[in-house]
Design a protein around this motif. Structure first.
Motif: not given
Length: 306
Positions: A10-14, A18-28, A51-55, A58-65
């Motif tokens: 749940m911690t990794f999911f949160s 949060i990381g995806i929404l925040g970075n995509f919001n700023l990138l948009y 921001i692209v590197a952040n996304i 987050v995807v490569c570390k957060g989603v698999p974990n």
């Protein structure tokens, strides 16, 4: 499923959401102003790469974990394990490079703000852009080693020479190979960190001199508001200091995992968690401190012209 694994999941999911929404919001918002022919600052262009590197991180570390701790441990094959660690390492290097060149770009802006040669600034911006792209290429090359050393847990019968890394295996090697491996991966990062520290020190010195100069100016002439350059510089210094703190924690954890023959379960999880800290915090740090981003998000107005 144990309670500790569920809480970690749940911690990794949160953090991932949060990381995806925040970075995509700023990138948009940056892409929107770029496509509507708004003239972005040189630092904004570097921020887009960050921001692209952040996304990607987050995807490569957060989603698999998250998937692993929610009970799906053996669904990754060899190619997925190799790609996940490869892309994460590239994005991590791009994050270091973007933060470094962001500080260099701002250091040049405030150091030569009274230098009226447009050709100099154009050449400098071109050099910084070339460096950002070159940094991506270098880390694409050095990170290709993960295609050799990563294995899936599913389908590997013998684990004698394999080290468990949550949802994948890493091949164990002799001490000499470990040293060469560490030099190959950390060499470019150390150079970028040195450049980052130099640029940050230059900005701090410039701000100090500016503050000392303002003390001798008449109060009737001195503005009580900070200049845009000063505000942007303080934002980038805050970003750099946050990055260095989280990067140090992540690197220490990663070093212990690399050195240990059988790293503990908690230490391996700390590596994954620490890798998510900066990419998750970064966009909100920028939105809360940077005037252009915060003015748009809070008052829904166009950014002021530079």
């Amino acid at each position: 499923m144990e309670t500790s694994e569920l809480l970690l999941g749940m911690t990794f999911f949160s953090l991932t959401i949060i990381g995806i929404l925040g970075n995509f919001n700023l990138l948009y918002h940056y892409i929107y102003f770029y496509l509507t022919r708004y003239k972005l600052r040189p630092t904004d262009w570097v921020l887009m790469h960050l921001i692209v590197a952040n996304i990607l991180t987050v995807v490569c570390k957060g989603v698999p974990n998250t998937i692993s701790f929610l009970g799906f441990k053996d669904i990754f094959n060899d190619m997925v394990c190799k790609l996940v660690f490869f892309v994460h390492r590239v994005s991590r290097g791009a994050c270091i490079g973007s933060t470094s060149f962001l500080s260099v770009s701002q250091a040049v802006i405030i150091s030569f703000r009274n230098y009226r040669d447009p050709d100099f600034m154009v050449r400098t911006n071109k050099c910084i852009r070339f460096s950002v792209y070159l940094n991506w290429v270098i880390h694409l090359f050095t990170s290709s080693i993960f295609f050799v050393y990563m294995r899936a847990k599913h389908g590997n019968e013998s684990t004698t020479n394999l080290k468990s890394i949550t949802y994948c295996y890493a091949v164990r090697h002799d001490p000499t190979s470990d040293i060469l491996y560490a030099i190959l991966l950390s060499g470019p990062d150390m150079v970028l960190l040195g450049v980052m520290q130099w640029a940050s020190g230059s900005m701090v010195l410039t701000l100090y001199r500016h503050k000392q100069m303002m003390k001798y100016m008449s109060r009737t002439k001195a503005s009580s508001r900070s200049s845009p350059e000063s505000t942007a510089t303080k934002t980038i210094l805050l970003l750099v200091s946050t990055f260095v703190t989280f990067y140090t924690i992540s690197s220490l954890c990663q070093s212990f995992v690399s050195i240990m023959y059988n790293p503990s379960w908690s230490l391996v999880n700390m590596v994954g968690m620490s890798a998510l800290l900066f990419p998750t915090v970064c966009p909100f740090l920028l939105m809360s401190q940077d005037y252009w981003a915060s003015s748009y998000l809070k008052r829904n107005r166009h950014f002021p012209k530079p």
